[in-house]
Design a protein around this motif. Structure first.
Motif, PDB file in Angstrom:
ATOM      1  N   TRP A   1       0.844  -1.202   0.000  1.00  0.00           N
ATOM      2  CA  TRP A   1       0.000   0.000   0.000  1.00  0.00           C
ATOM      3  C   TRP A   1       0.870   1.239   0.000  1.00  0.00           C
ATOM      4  CZ3 TRP A   1      -4.378   2.491  -0.640  1.00  0.00           C
ATOM      5  CH2 TRP A   1      -4.652   3.670   0.068  1.00  0.00           C
ATOM      6  N   LEU A   2       0.561   2.130  -0.933  1.00  0.00           N
ATOM      7  CA  LEU A   2       1.240   3.423  -0.931  1.00  0.00           C
ATOM      8  C   LEU A   2       0.197   4.493  -0.642  1.00  0.00           C
ATOM      9  CD1 LEU A   2       3.442   5.437  -1.259  1.00  0.00           C
ATOM     10  CD2 LEU A   2       3.340   5.136  -3.738  1.00  0.00           C
ATOM     11  N   GLY A   3       0.224   5.003   0.557  1.00  0.00           N
ATOM     12  CA  GLY A   3      -0.776   5.970   0.993  1.00  0.00           C
ATOM     13  C   GLY A   3      -0.390   7.400   0.670  1.00  0.00           C
ATOM     14  N   GLY A   4      -1.344   8.291   0.874  1.00  0.00           N
ATOM     15  CA  GLY A   4      -1.097   9.712   0.630  1.00  0.00           C
ATOM     16  C   GLY A   4      -0.880  10.462   1.928  1.00  0.00           C
ATOM     17  N   THR A   5      -1.001  11.746   1.863  1.00  0.00           N
ATOM     18  CA  THR A   5      -0.766  12.578   3.027  1.00  0.00           C
ATOM     19  C   THR A   5      -1.593  12.090   4.227  1.00  0.00           C
ATOM     20  OG1 THR A   5      -0.797  14.343   1.398  1.00  0.00           O
ATOM     21  CG2 THR A   5      -0.556  14.985   3.702  1.00  0.00           C
TER      22      THR A   5
ATOM     23  N   LEU B   1      -8.529   1.856   4.480  1.00  0.00           N
ATOM     24  CA  LEU B   1      -9.477   0.993   5.175  1.00  0.00           C
ATOM     25  C   LEU B   1     -10.114   0.010   4.192  1.00  0.00           C
ATOM     26  CD1 LEU B   1     -10.874   0.458   7.884  1.00  0.00           C
ATOM     27  CD2 LEU B   1     -12.687   2.032   7.164  1.00  0.00           C
ATOM     28  N   GLY B   2     -10.508   0.543   3.040  1.00  0.00           N
ATOM     29  CA  GLY B   2     -11.120  -0.297   2.013  1.00  0.00           C
ATOM     30  C   GLY B   2     -10.207  -1.429   1.592  1.00  0.00           C
ATOM     31  N   VAL B   3      -8.954  -1.097   1.407  1.00  0.00           N
ATOM     32  CA  VAL B   3      -7.986  -2.110   0.992  1.00  0.00           C
ATOM     33  C   VAL B   3      -7.860  -3.196   2.065  1.00  0.00           C
ATOM     34  CG1 VAL B   3      -5.550  -2.553   0.556  1.00  0.00           C
ATOM     35  CG2 VAL B   3      -6.657  -0.570  -0.483  1.00  0.00           C
ATOM     36  N   GLU B   4      -7.727  -2.763   3.279  1.00  0.00           N
ATOM     37  CA  GLU B   4      -7.518  -3.747   4.343  1.00  0.00           C
ATOM     38  C   GLU B   4      -8.730  -4.639   4.557  1.00  0.00           C
ATOM     39  OE1 GLU B   4      -5.987  -1.279   7.496  1.00  0.00           O
ATOM     40  OE2 GLU B   4      -3.921  -1.818   6.924  1.00  0.00           O
ATOM     41  N   GLN B   5      -9.912  -3.999   4.450  1.00  0.00           N
ATOM     42  CA  GLN B   5     -11.138  -4.781   4.549  1.00  0.00           C
ATOM     43  C   GLN B   5     -11.164  -5.881   3.497  1.00  0.00           C
ATOM     44  OE1 GLN B   5     -14.724  -2.597   4.145  1.00  0.00           O
ATOM     45  NE2 GLN B   5     -14.602  -1.629   6.159  1.00  0.00           N
TER      46      GLN B   5
ATOM     47  N   LEU C   1      -8.839  -7.103   1.666  1.00  0.00           N
ATOM     48  CA  LEU C   1      -7.756  -8.063   1.812  1.00  0.00           C
ATOM     49  C   LEU C   1      -8.094  -9.104   2.875  1.00  0.00           C
ATOM     50  CD1 LEU C   1      -5.639  -7.500  -0.174  1.00  0.00           C
ATOM     51  CD2 LEU C   1      -4.438  -6.063   1.481  1.00  0.00           C
ATOM     52  N   SER C   2      -8.590  -8.615   3.996  1.00  0.00           N
ATOM     53  CA  SER C   2      -8.869  -9.542   5.094  1.00  0.00           C
ATOM     54  C   SER C   2      -9.984 -10.504   4.710  1.00  0.00           C
ATOM     55  CB  SER C   2      -9.225  -8.767   6.368  1.00  0.00           C
ATOM     56  OG  SER C   2     -10.539  -8.289   6.279  1.00  0.00           O
ATOM     57  N   HIS C   3     -10.811 -10.085   3.827  1.00  0.00           N
ATOM     58  CA  HIS C   3     -11.854 -10.962   3.323  1.00  0.00           C
ATOM     59  C   HIS C   3     -11.251 -12.195   2.640  1.00  0.00           C
ATOM     60  CE1 HIS C   3     -14.807 -12.213   0.162  1.00  0.00           C
ATOM     61  NE2 HIS C   3     -15.625 -12.132   1.184  1.00  0.00           N
ATOM     62  N   TYR C   4     -10.068 -11.995   2.089  1.00  0.00           N
ATOM     63  CA  TYR C   4      -9.372 -13.119   1.458  1.00  0.00           C
ATOM     64  C   TYR C   4      -8.334 -13.729   2.401  1.00  0.00           C
ATOM     65  CZ  TYR C   4     -11.360 -11.534  -2.976  1.00  0.00           C
ATOM     66  OH  TYR C   4     -12.207 -11.177  -3.975  1.00  0.00           O
ATOM     67  N   GLY C   5      -8.352 -13.270   3.618  1.00  0.00           N
ATOM     68  CA  GLY C   5      -7.359 -13.774   4.560  1.00  0.00           C
ATOM     69  C   GLY C   5      -5.957 -13.253   4.294  1.00  0.00           C
ATOM     70  N   LEU C   6      -5.883 -12.101   3.644  1.00  0.00           N
ATOM     71  CA  LEU C   6      -4.565 -11.532   3.334  1.00  0.00           C
ATOM     72  C   LEU C   6      -4.305 -10.281   4.165  1.00  0.00           C
ATOM     73  CD1 LEU C   6      -4.794 -11.720  -0.580  1.00  0.00           C
ATOM     74  CD2 LEU C   6      -3.434 -13.215   0.911  1.00  0.00           C
ATOM     75  N   THR C   7      -3.069  -9.886   4.209  1.00  0.00           N
ATOM     76  CA  THR C   7      -2.723  -8.597   4.819  1.00  0.00           C
ATOM     77  C   THR C   7      -1.692  -7.901   3.935  1.00  0.00           C
ATOM     78  OG1 THR C   7      -0.920  -9.555   6.101  1.00  0.00           O
ATOM     79  CG2 THR C   7      -3.070  -9.416   7.189  1.00  0.00           C
ATOM     80  N   LEU C   8      -1.533  -6.604   4.182  1.00  0.00           N
ATOM     81  CA  LEU C   8      -0.560  -5.841   3.397  1.00  0.00           C
ATOM     82  C   LEU C   8       0.850  -6.293   3.732  1.00  0.00           C
ATOM     83  CD1 LEU C   8      -2.132  -2.285   3.669  1.00  0.00           C
ATOM     84  CD2 LEU C   8      -1.810  -3.611   1.567  1.00  0.00           C
ATOM     85  N   MET C   9       1.664  -6.441   2.682  1.00  0.00           N
ATOM     86  CA  MET C   9       3.051  -6.866   2.910  1.00  0.00           C
ATOM     87  C   MET C   9       3.947  -5.677   3.249  1.00  0.00           C
ATOM     88  SD  MET C   9       3.434 -10.296   1.752  1.00  0.00           S
ATOM     89  CE  MET C   9       5.195 -10.030   1.722  1.00  0.00           C
ATOM     90  N   ALA C  10       3.513  -4.500   2.805  1.00  0.00           N
ATOM     91  CA  ALA C  10       4.331  -3.311   3.074  1.00  0.00           C
ATOM     92  C   ALA C  10       3.433  -2.081   3.031  1.00  0.00           C
ATOM     93  CB  ALA C  10       5.439  -3.179   2.038  1.00  0.00           C
ATOM     94  N   VAL C  11       3.807  -1.086   3.795  1.00  0.00           N
ATOM     95  CA  VAL C  11       3.036   0.154   3.821  1.00  0.00           C
ATOM     96  C   VAL C  11       3.988   1.338   3.736  1.00  0.00           C
ATOM     97  CG1 VAL C  11       1.604   1.653   5.247  1.00  0.00           C
ATOM     98  CG2 VAL C  11       1.125  -0.801   5.160  1.00  0.00           C
ATOM     99  N   HIS C  12       3.821   2.109   2.683  1.00  0.00           N
ATOM    100  CA  HIS C  12       4.616   3.337   2.571  1.00  0.00           C
ATOM    101  C   HIS C  12       3.676   4.521   2.465  1.00  0.00           C
ATOM    102  CE1 HIS C  12       8.996   2.168   1.516  1.00  0.00           C
ATOM    103  NE2 HIS C  12       8.467   1.253   2.299  1.00  0.00           N
TER     104      HIS C  12
ATOM    105  N   ILE D   1       1.171  -3.096  -6.178  1.00  0.00           N
ATOM    106  CA  ILE D   1       1.225  -1.914  -5.317  1.00  0.00           C
ATOM    107  C   ILE D   1      -0.058  -1.125  -5.535  1.00  0.00           C
ATOM    108  CG2 ILE D   1       2.430   0.234  -4.772  1.00  0.00           C
ATOM    109  CD1 ILE D   1       5.003  -1.020  -5.773  1.00  0.00           C
ATOM    110  N   ILE D   2      -0.808  -0.967  -4.465  1.00  0.00           N
ATOM    111  CA  ILE D   2      -2.045  -0.207  -4.545  1.00  0.00           C
ATOM    112  C   ILE D   2      -1.759   1.209  -4.066  1.00  0.00           C
ATOM    113  CG2 ILE D   2      -4.414  -0.020  -3.697  1.00  0.00           C
ATOM    114  CD1 ILE D   2      -4.477  -2.975  -3.276  1.00  0.00           C
ATOM    115  N   CYS D   3      -2.044   2.176  -4.928  1.00  0.00           N
ATOM    116  CA  CYS D   3      -1.743   3.557  -4.566  1.00  0.00           C
ATOM    117  C   CYS D   3      -3.011   4.318  -4.224  1.00  0.00           C
ATOM    118  CB  CYS D   3      -1.035   4.257  -5.710  1.00  0.00           C
ATOM    119  SG  CYS D   3       0.436   3.379  -6.265  1.00  0.00           S
ATOM    120  N   ALA D   4      -2.858   5.318  -3.385  1.00  0.00           N
ATOM    121  CA  ALA D   4      -4.023   6.067  -2.923  1.00  0.00           C
ATOM    122  C   ALA D   4      -4.582   7.009  -3.970  1.00  0.00           C
ATOM    123  CB  ALA D   4      -3.682   6.834  -1.651  1.00  0.00           C
ATOM    124  N   ASN D   5      -3.793   7.304  -5.005  1.00  0.00           N
ATOM    125  CA  ASN D   5      -4.360   8.084  -6.120  1.00  0.00           C
ATOM    126  C   ASN D   5      -3.575   7.820  -7.410  1.00  0.00           C
ATOM    127  OD1 ASN D   5      -2.010   9.550  -5.810  1.00  0.00           O
ATOM    128  ND2 ASN D   5      -3.023  11.549  -5.941  1.00  0.00           N
ATOM    129  N   ASP D   6      -4.058   8.375  -8.493  1.00  0.00           N
ATOM    130  CA  ASP D   6      -3.439   8.129  -9.790  1.00  0.00           C
ATOM    131  C   ASP D   6      -2.033   8.691  -9.911  1.00  0.00           C
ATOM    132  OD1 ASP D   6      -5.597   6.746 -10.751  1.00  0.00           O
ATOM    133  OD2 ASP D   6      -6.479   8.457 -11.792  1.00  0.00           O
TER     134      ASP D   6
END
Lengths: 329, 329
Positions: free
Chosen positions: B183-187, B198-202, B204-215, B241-246
DNA sequence: TGAAATCTTGCACGCGCTTTCAAAAATACG
DNA sequence: CGTATTTTTGAAAGCGCGTGCAAGATTTCA
């Protein structure tokens, strides 16, 4: 808390006359320090702020400046607007933003803004008629143009040195040995388009060259792609495409990629403005830096100078440009 | 032509009372058609327009709406602003543009705008305090938030469905067999950042996964590049890598290119918003479409509805999002 | 201490406009 | 043709504020 607290309310609460409240908020007015402090405190407690609308009515300045910007979603316009708004509001002005609608009448918009008693207008889009310039003058609201010049009409303007910019670009291309050069222009009847093209042709003729092809887009990325595909597919072997702005150049780079041509080896592409996104992506653009911040600053300087001295001579500021050498050419 | 022609001048020239002039310009007022026409003609000839500042003073609406936008040079903000300004002015409102300065006080800016008797404020940047919301209400100038929600505070807001958007993205990634997701978050402290994460984590957890890294970046292209390089160089094998914006996603694509990694084969990258430039360049982005026009429209609808019925229940509109499938993931 | 000079303050007017109110003009009706 | 009704009009009162002016309060100086 009442729906709208006026100077009268504050006066009553502070046990002074309404005039005192007004003076407390006027720097340099004749009020004893103690009383001013008291009034200000009461005002604060009541949540009072002088009604700027009413104040503007008394002949004091409204602080409103009309800004007519083009399509904000375009990088250059957005960039300029950002600087303009920032500088404006850090000087205590309030920008009244007028959109230059497609085919929309800038005249009508400014006319409308004038009804708000704006102190001035900064026009960075569309084309202004002599008529509206006169109306502005009559209303005592100076007009400043950005990126366009209204010849011999007494309107101040700030504009980058399009001609020189294109000379720099052409020189570089020619020195790289490029001779088969095409021009991709922007929207017709646009000041920038005209001057930039003129600059290219001047520089070219200096080397005894002429344009091998001329196409026209609308300054957008999409039109850059379309016209780029057309230019590169015309069967005419080109070795450089000079674009009227960065967005179109980016589109042409894309077109080259789609045609399987390598930039800059097989074809050079140049932009103009050096918008932030020009430095990014598949092929960073060789372009001309159009100094937005300086432009915004100069525009404000011009505006303020004319407000102060309405009769001063018309001034047209040419801000300098520099060549930005990246990979596309 | 005098420096400023007033209703008095017109009245005198037309041989009527000043009240008649005012009525001639007020649709539906009690004037005979013939006289109205005459007055309007004289006004036209004299170049008269009602002074909107003075009109605003009499209790009639000023037509001014404060718009606080973020850094206009960012694609999403510019795009939204364009729509907002267009819709506003085509409804006869005038946007008063307030910049949300870096670290700048939105509160103070709005407070200042309130002094212009704005009829409302649309806030699409920064974070608003409960306090300023109250001030607005007290002034009778409704506040509408865009892209942020101020819980249980009676402030209307329109915001896209961040949670659902991220669910769509995560579903797609997981269906592609990706499991090592970063996950690459914004400000920080940004509403969008929080909800999207939150959406990503929700999901992910539905699939039993968690984020491997958070920047964390700052929503800019540059930060996307920086953090992208960091994420991809950390030795940890990621496949998405899921980014918070384009903008950041575009930066990450760039970073991948610099690291010699192929998108989407070796690493998937997703954005959010679907700004115009997301469809362009080296690798068109798979992203979530944030419907700006609908957002702008809803914001105005909310504003007008509250002006009309100040006591109506707080409404928070969630505009729908859709998955945009391109090549980056 | 008293008069002259200086500050400080309140009153009242005006900025350009809208709008209420009552008078005047136009129209309707018997 | 006269009266009742409606429409049109002008005078005047604000809207919230700044400021010139003159009166009042304070200070200064002899």
């Amino acid at each position: 808390m009442s729906i709208r607290v006026t100077a009268d309310d504050v006066a009553q609460a502070a046990g002074v006359s309404r005039a005192m409240v007004s003076r407390a908020f006027t720097p340099g007015a004749s009020v004893s320090a103690k009383k001013r402090e008291h009034v200000l405190a009461v005002a604060q407690a009541l949540g009072y702020r002088p009604n700027l609308i009413a104040r503007g009515l008394t002949g004091r300045s409204t602080g409103l400046i009309a800004v007519v910007a083009g399509e904000i979603s375009r990088p250059y316009e957005a960039w300029l607007l950002e600087h303009l708004v920032f500088e404006l509001s850090s000087r205590g002005y309030q920008p009244l933003l007028l959109p230059a609608l497609r085919g929309g009448n800038v005249t009508e918009m400014i006319d409308h803004a004038l009804a708000y008693q704006v102190e001035g207008a900064i026009v960075a889009a569309g084309s202004v008629s002599r008529e509206i310039a006169d109306r502005c003058r009559a209303s005592g609201a100076p007009l400043v143009l950005i990126g366009r010049v209204l010849e011999s009409s007494g309107v101040d303007a700030v504009c980058c040195d399009n001609i020189k910019g294109m000379h720099l670009l052409v020189n570089r291309l020619v020195q790289q040995g490029r001779r088969r050069i095409a021009w991709l222009g922007g929207t017709e009847d646009t000041f920038s388009d005209q001057e930039r093209r003129l600059g290219v042709e001047q520089a070219l003729s200096h080397y005894g060259l002429t344009l091998m092809a001329v196409h026209r887009g609308d300054f957008s990325l999409q039109s850059g792609l379309n016209e780029g595909l057309a230019l590169l597919g015309a069967g005419q072997p080109l070795d450089a495409i000079i674009c009227a702005n960065d967005a179109m150049a980016l589109g042409v780079v894309e077109a080259a990629a789609q045609r399987g041509m390598r930039v800059p080896d097989e074809i050079a592409v140049t932009g103009f403005d050096d918008v932030p996104s020009a430095a990014w992506g598949r092929c960073p653009l060789t372009t001309v830096r159009n100094p937005v911040q300086e432009t915004a600053l100069e525009a404000l300087r011009l505006l303020e100078a004319r407000v102060k001295t309405p009769t001063r001579a018309t001034q047209i500021v040419r801000v300098g440009v520099t060549l930005v050498e990246r990979v596309s050419a």
